[in-house]
Write an enzyme that holds these catalytic residues in place. Structure first.
Site, PDB file in Angstrom:
ATOM      1  N   ASP A   1      15.083  29.517  40.025  1.00  0.00           N
ATOM      2  CA  ASP A   1      15.285  29.946  41.265  1.00  0.00           C
ATOM      3  C   ASP A   1      15.679  31.286  41.390  1.00  0.00           C
ATOM      4  OD1 ASP A   1      15.018  27.542  42.422  1.00  0.00           O
ATOM      5  OD2 ASP A   1      16.986  26.837  42.057  1.00  0.00           O
TER       6      ASP A   1
ATOM      7  N   LYS B   1      13.558  31.938  46.843  1.00  0.00           N
ATOM      8  CA  LYS B   1      13.327  32.996  48.201  1.00  0.00           C
ATOM      9  C   LYS B   1      13.169  34.289  47.661  1.00  0.00           C
ATOM     10  CE  LYS B   1      15.655  30.725  52.109  1.00  0.00           C
ATOM     11  NZ  LYS B   1      17.092  30.502  52.729  1.00  0.00           N
TER      12      LYS B   1
ATOM     13  N   MET C   1      27.852  29.456  49.697  1.00  0.00           N
ATOM     14  CA  MET C   1      26.910  29.844  51.047  1.00  0.00           C
ATOM     15  C   MET C   1      27.710  29.795  52.022  1.00  0.00           C
ATOM     16  SD  MET C   1      24.110  26.964  49.833  1.00  0.00           S
ATOM     17  CE  MET C   1      25.147  25.724  49.282  1.00  0.00           C
TER      18      MET C   1
HETATM   19  N1  SAH Z   1      24.018  25.286  41.955  1.00  0.00           N
HETATM   20  C1  SAH Z   1      24.873  26.456  41.993  1.00  0.00           C
HETATM   21  C2  SAH Z   1      25.179  26.673  43.487  1.00  0.00           C
HETATM   22  C3  SAH Z   1      23.806  27.253  44.539  1.00  0.00           C
HETATM   23  S1  SAH Z   1      24.117  27.482  45.771  1.00  0.00           S
HETATM   24  C4  SAH Z   1      26.212  26.515  41.363  1.00  0.00           C
HETATM   25  O1  SAH Z   1      26.501  25.449  40.888  1.00  0.00           O
HETATM   26  O2  SAH Z   1      26.826  27.470  41.036  1.00  0.00           O
HETATM   27  C5  SAH Z   1      23.883  29.117  46.172  1.00  0.00           C
HETATM   28  C6  SAH Z   1      25.608  29.593  46.489  1.00  0.00           C
HETATM   29  O3  SAH Z   1      26.310  29.508  45.063  1.00  0.00           O
HETATM   30  C7  SAH Z   1      25.649  31.063  46.721  1.00  0.00           C
HETATM   31  O4  SAH Z   1      25.338  31.111  48.260  1.00  0.00           O
HETATM   32  C8  SAH Z   1      26.957  31.158  46.486  1.00  0.00           C
HETATM   33  O5  SAH Z   1      28.224  30.728  47.190  1.00  0.00           O
HETATM   34  C9  SAH Z   1      27.138  30.493  45.127  1.00  0.00           C
HETATM   35  N2  SAH Z   1      26.840  31.381  43.970  1.00  0.00           N
HETATM   36  C10 SAH Z   1      25.831  30.977  43.156  1.00  0.00           C
HETATM   37  N3  SAH Z   1      25.906  32.067  42.045  1.00  0.00           N
HETATM   38  C11 SAH Z   1      26.971  33.045  42.280  1.00  0.00           C
HETATM   39  C12 SAH Z   1      27.428  34.145  41.990  1.00  0.00           C
HETATM   40  N4  SAH Z   1      26.877  34.493  40.766  1.00  0.00           N
HETATM   41  N5  SAH Z   1      28.248  34.774  42.392  1.00  0.00           N
HETATM   42  C13 SAH Z   1      28.705  34.444  43.641  1.00  0.00           C
HETATM   43  N6  SAH Z   1      28.242  33.314  44.331  1.00  0.00           N
HETATM   44  C14 SAH Z   1      27.292  32.641  43.573  1.00  0.00           C
END
Ligand code: SAH
Length: 277
Positions: A44, A66, A181
């Site tokens: 992803d 994306k 998000m």
């Molecule tokens: N499965 C992922 C979440 C995916 S949804 C998890 O457990 O972390 C995507 C959202 O995750 C982003 O919009 C943001 O809000 C958050 N996110 C994921 N990685 C991030 C990072 N390195 N820094 C800040 N926000 C992050």
């Protein structure tokens, strides 16, 4: 280093693996094993480039997120792709940012594998709402300030702020709220929390690109959250935190300390208050 016995990555199976929030050092031992053995890696947008470099050189790397504003591949197409690769006898690594089961659609992909009778394993990862915040010096829980932490998505399946949540209950009853998000609908989120009874002076933070080379944090208040986020040009991926745990960052921003920030050993002013009697 003696590693415990790890399960075999069987050809024809899919491992759904969380890569953590960014820093490859936060991969699990199983994720590292999967990277070093996979024939195909379907990854992803949130997976860090440094992590992909750990894949076996012969592995096929396929991007399934994306990019450049183009629409992302449809979820059923990704699931079908995983099934096809597995049926070709490959060891398929489905690599997702953070944890595959936290706002990561891991469940949907796993159910497609179940339906196709493809053997699979789930390898949890460090979710951004815990590990990413830790890289900003914000503990998800801290005894003095919160006995619960709530993870919320800023937009639902149709791209809107979720309205099947009890916002007044969250505003009044959830001491620390961690939004994923949430940048797009930040103003609505602020309004719902304040309308639901949250104090507008509550501490809030935005952490973008946590645990990567581009990590940036702003700390502010709920009232000023939208303006300060815009002024600082904070970009996704970002976490938004509302609640007193944010105040600990002035004491626990260990990454900042490496760059010279002086940390406050009493960020909640508990000692100062005690001494004042
Ligand atoms: N499965 C992922 C979440 C995916 S949804 C998890 O457990 O972390 C995507 C959202 O995750 C982003 O919009 C943001 O809000 C958050 N996110 C994921 N990685 C991030 C990072 N390195 N820094 C800040 N926000 C992050």
């Amino acid at each position: 280093m003696q590693l415990p016995l790890l399960p075999p990555f069987e050809p024809g199976s899919v491992w759904l693996v969380g890569a953590g929030p960014g820093d490859p050092g936060l991969l699990t031992v199983l994720a590292l094993k999967a990277l070093s053995e996979a024939d195909a890696v379907v990854y992803d947008a949130l997976v860090d480039e440094r992590t992909l470099k750990l894949a076996r050189p012969e592995a096929i790397l396929e991007f399934a997120g994306k990019r450049g504003g183009k629409p992302s591949p449809k979820q059923p197409d990704i699931s079908r792709r995983l099934v096809r690769l597995a049926r070709e006898g490959k060891r398929v690594l489905r690599l997702k940012g953070g944890d595959p089961f936290v706002f990561g659609r891991g469940g949907e992909e796993a159910l497609a594998l179940v339906a196709a009778k493809v053997p699979f394993r789930i390898v949890p990862g460090i979710t951004a709402g815990v590990g990413g915040l830790a890289y900003a010096g914000i503990p998800a829980t801290h005894r003095d300030v919160n006995e619960a932490v709530t993870f919320i998505t800023g937009h639902n399946v149709s791209g809107e702020v979720p309205d099947n949540l009890d916002w007044p209950a969250l505003a009044r009853g959830a001491p620390v709220l961690v939004f994923y998000m949430a940048l797009k609908h930040l103003a609505q989120i602020r309004d719902r929390l304040i309308a639901g009874g949250r104090d507008a002076s509550e501490a809030a933070a935005v952490v973008s690109h946590a645990a990567t080379d581009r990590q940036r944090t702003i700390t502010t208040t709920l009232a000023r959250l939208v303006e300060d986020t815009e002024a600082a040009k904070m970009e996704p991926p970002a976490l938004v935190v509302v609640g007193p745990a944010v105040r600990l960052a002035s004491g626990l921003d260990w990454l900042g300390a490496m760059k010279g920030r002086v940390l406050d050993p009493d960020p909640l002013k508990l000692k100062a208050r005690r001494e004042a009697g």
